[in-house]
Design a protein around this motif. Structure first.
Motif: not given
Length: 816
Positions: A15, A66-68, A106, A110, A112, A115-118, A141
């Protein structure tokens, strides 16, 4: 602390790929060395201990989040465990290493899929969602939030959005942490600096494919990026790209003739002066200063003693003085300030191309003084190995050696080469296949193809002549004759043979210059070297050759041969055309045949004599060389045998076998090294030279399993096998024994064991009979008397079957 601060970059990979690259550049711009651990990225199952060890070696750590959450190394006591990024940060904190944390804004949009939720969304789309996966993502998360809170607890913190903002934040933080006195750039020099960089961009943009006839053109040049093949060097137990070695502030790159040293430096210089920044992943970034040893050496020789010049020939100020006279308008003050600026890279090509050994030593001292004076500047120097010895060795420099092209590199070159010749993919593929078949016809040609310049020459000759010579001297003759013939087509021009003879006069004159071999020569001086020509006619001839042939090129106000090997070959060609006594006088004068600058000339001389005049001429040369060596001078005999063996190796494709009795006598004396006390008093270099001298086929020290001398009888009998513990004073104590192996009595029946490990020469007989080639076989064949390596167990069994023997059992091996 190292000369350059190391900064560890910790971040997830997939990412944040572009962010990592931008931050690497910012670390370099701050005058630091980035440790990015790209091979141990957060998504991979990285060796945690390796990552943590690298963290310890650094003076600061930068972390991007970031988001991972990233990869979680197994085996942690905490259920679920911490990510490798978190563990790296904790390790830095434990060792007092400052942490600079950057968290993603935030509010910044970003993707999708980054991101972790992907992972959950993708699983739902693919109908493979499980409750376990949902819990795993939910836990990641949660832990990511905990990690970010931990980072914000009393650490330097900033936010980033795109790669540029991340780089800006890192540069700001590092400059505040590591203030430096960076000299201001004089306002009068920016245009001059840009003129210098423009000239460097232009001069490093192209590679000339000399001698290549495409359509009506006699020479073709292509952009370096379109034909360049990466060079490798040894990195411990494996090969690594040569550019990775640039993390050393002081680096010497050794490489054989034609190994790609100059092309590598030109590629690095081009990357560093690109306006849009390097396209390669380089551990350096800064102002490039590209120097050719022959040019700065000549400049010092001419300007020494002039008003305003440095007072000593080894003064580091000569670098600025030389660049200030280059025609770009640079001032010495500007260059001095650039040399004092972190990130500046001095690329010095061809230390071996100094005019003499004495000049080479002066330049070595100049470089050493420059590294002490300009402590934040990087220096990269190239040289041939034979010339890098004694007082020419640079103190404080790391040394790496260029490896030959492997199969992958050769294949890559062929692909790029065919693409330069044909725009049609089918035609390019057909030509590539044809050239690959031609290169694979003989082991000698395959060995040549491991050298980049030789591979290019092979490709040119194959394209122009539809055949490939097997002997090196014959190959150079083919290339140079074609070049000379291509310019011969113009009316009133001398024949190809006459052209090469005249250039041979120039080459030999440069080679035997009283003050040491010349790499460059003034036009007037070159004209005077050509025999039988009026000086004005000679100047006209040289001017035409500069324009037409590609053999001779101009560098400002001086001339040089396009490649040093062309000069060496033409000098050898001139020697080969002399009367015997004149030839012997030339090569024996001042023992020049043993000088590093003459080694290639001697090897090529033997090849030319064999191809053009037969084995008798080579035998005569061997007789004369050995006759000059005194009987009691063992070291001189070893040096002589090492040189003659190099000639024999070069002549292998011709089937030459020496008949010189004195050479055989010297070989026999080399064998005494293997007798008790035979090597006493000899330095390592002499012992290696003598040992290599024994690696000739047919020498009595090399045997086959079919010969009785090959074997040592082992009588057999009972012995204790297994772990022999505790008391090293006992005769059967084995400090290498494994403690998990039970002690037992074993009775071994009599057997025979080979006297030495299987040699390359010996294994070569098996390969000739159809056996599989081991790894690095072409390189191994250069050293017949060494043990063969990279042989698999299956191939070892196949070898034994071919040789009529077997591998020893474990019991026999321990007993022997």
């Amino acid at each position: 602390m190292p000369d350059i601060d190391r900064v560890f970059l910790s971040a997830t990979k997939t990412d944040l790929t572009q962010h990592r690259l931008s931050v690497r550049g910012a670390i370099l711009d701050a005058g630091c060395f980035p440790v990015t651990m790209e091979n141990f990225a957060a998504e991979d199952s990285a060796p945690l201990d390796v990552c943590l060890r690298e963290v310890e070696s650094c003076q600061a750590l930068i972390v991007l989040s970031a988001h991972r959450y990233g990869w979680i190394p197994p085996g942690q006591p905490d259920p679920g465990g911490k990510s490798i990024t978190w563990l790296e940060c904790e390790h830095a904190q434990k060792h007092g290493i400052p942490i600079f944390a950057l968290l993603v804004d935030p509010a910044h949009p970003w993707p999708e899929e980054m991101r972790e939720e992907y992972r959950t969304i993708l699983a739902l789309r693919q109908l493979r969602f499980t409750p376990e996966l949902g819990l795993e993502v939910q836990d990641a998360i949660r832990r990511l939030g905990e990690f970010k809170s931990w980072l914000g607890n009393g650490r330097i913190i900033d936010q980033f959005a795109d790669p540029a903002s991340a780089a800006k934040a890192v540069l700001k933080a590092l400059n505040k942490w590591r203030p430096r006195d960076k000299p201001a750039t004089p306002q009068s020099d920016p245009k001059a600096a840009e003129a210098y960089l423009d000239a460097l961009r232009e001069s490093t943009q192209w590679i000339d494919l000399r001698g290549l006839k495409v359509g009506s053109n006699r020479a073709t040049r292509v952009e370096i990026e379109k034909i360049y093949v990466g060079i490798k060097t040894s990195g411990g137990e494996r090969s690594i790209p040569l550019e990775k070695a640039l993390h050393h502030r002081l680096l010497v790159i050794q490489g054989d003739p034609g190994s790609g040293k100059t092309t590598f430096l030109r590629r690095i210089a081009r990357e560093l002066c690109r306006k849009e920044g390097p396209s390669m992943d380089l551990p350096v970034r800064g102002f490039p200063i590209f120097l050719r040893t022959s040019e700065i050496d000549r400049h010092i020789a001419l300007a020494d003693g002039e008003r305003g010049a440095p007072s000593q020939p080894d003064s580091p100020q000569w670098i600025a003085h030389f660049l200030a006279t280059g025609g770009w308008g640079l001032s010495t003050a500007f260059v001095e300030q650039k040399l004092a600026t972190p990130g500046t890279v001095v690329l010095l090509d061809g230390l071996d191309e100094a005019a003499s050994g004495a000049r080479r030593r002066i330049l070595a001292r100049l470089l050493e003084k420059a590294t002490a004076r300009y402590k934040d500047c990087r220096f990269v120097v190239t040289t041939r190995p034979q010339a890098y010895q004694g007082e020419a060795v640079l103190a404080g420099f790391e040394t790496v050696k260029i490896e030959e092209f492997d199969d992958e590199a050769v294949a890559q070159f062929l692909h790029l080469w065919a693409g330069c010749l044909f725009s049609n993919p089918d035609q390019a593929g057909a030509h590539m296949s044809e050239l690959r078949r031609a290169l694979g016809t003989k082991p000698e040609i395959r060995r040549m193809a491991r050298n980049p310049v030789m591979l290019t020459a092979l490709a040119v000759v194959q394209w122009n002549e539809a055949r490939l010579p097997e002997q090196r001297a014959e190959l150079y003759e083919s290339v140079l004759v074609w070049l000379a013939r291509s310019r011969e087509m113009r009316p009133g021009r001398a024949s190809a043979e006459t052209c090469l003879d005249r250039l041979g006069d120039v080459a030999l004159g440069m080679q035997r210059n009283q003050k040491g071999r010349l790499r460059q020569i003034e036009r007037g001086a070159a004209a005077k070297l050509i025999k039988g020509m009026d000086p004005k006619e000679a100047l006209s001839f040289l001017a035409e050759e500069e324009v037409d042939s590609g053999i001779l090129v101009s560098r400002k106000e001086v001339l040089e041969f396009w490649h040093l090997t062309f000069q060496e070959f033409l000098a050898a060609r001139e020697l080969a055309g002399m009367k015997d006594e004149d030839q012997y006088t030339e090569v024996l004068r001042d023992r020049r045949l043993y000088h590093p600058e003459w080694r290639e000339v001697m090897l090529l001389l033997a090849g030319i004599l064999k191809v053009k005049q037969g084995s008798g001429k080579v035998d005569g040369l061997f007789e004369k060389i050995t006759a000059e060596v005194k009987d009691g001078a063992f070291e001189d005999q070893a040096r002589c045998v090492a040189l003659l063996n190099g000639m024999i190796e070069d002549l292998r494709p011709t089937g030459y076998q020496p008949s010189c009795a004195r050479y055989q006598e010297f070989l026999g004396r080399m064998k005494r090294l293997f007798e008790p006390g035979g090597a006493a008093g000899l330095d390592l270099k002499t012992r290696v030279a003598a040992a290599e001298a024994l690696g000739q086929e047919g020498h009595p020290g090399l045997w086959l399993p079919s010969q009785e001398q090959y074997w040592v009888p082992i009588p057999g009998g009972p012995f204790t096998m297994g772990a022999q513990k505790k008391d090293p004073r006992k005769p059967n104590y084995d400090r290498h024994a494994r403690n998990d192996e039970p002690v037992r009595e074993v009775n071994v029946t009599p057997f025979r064991m080979g006297r030495y490990p299987v040699t390359v020469w010996e294994y070569g007989k098996f390969v000739e009979a159809g056996g599989a080639e081991p790894g690095g076989w072409l390189e191994q064949q250069l050293h017949p008397s060494r043990p063969v390596v990279y042989v698999s167990w299956h191939d070892a069994v196949a070898y034994c079957k071919w040789a009529g023997c077997r591998l020893p059992t474990e019991e026999e091996w321990e007993f022997a």
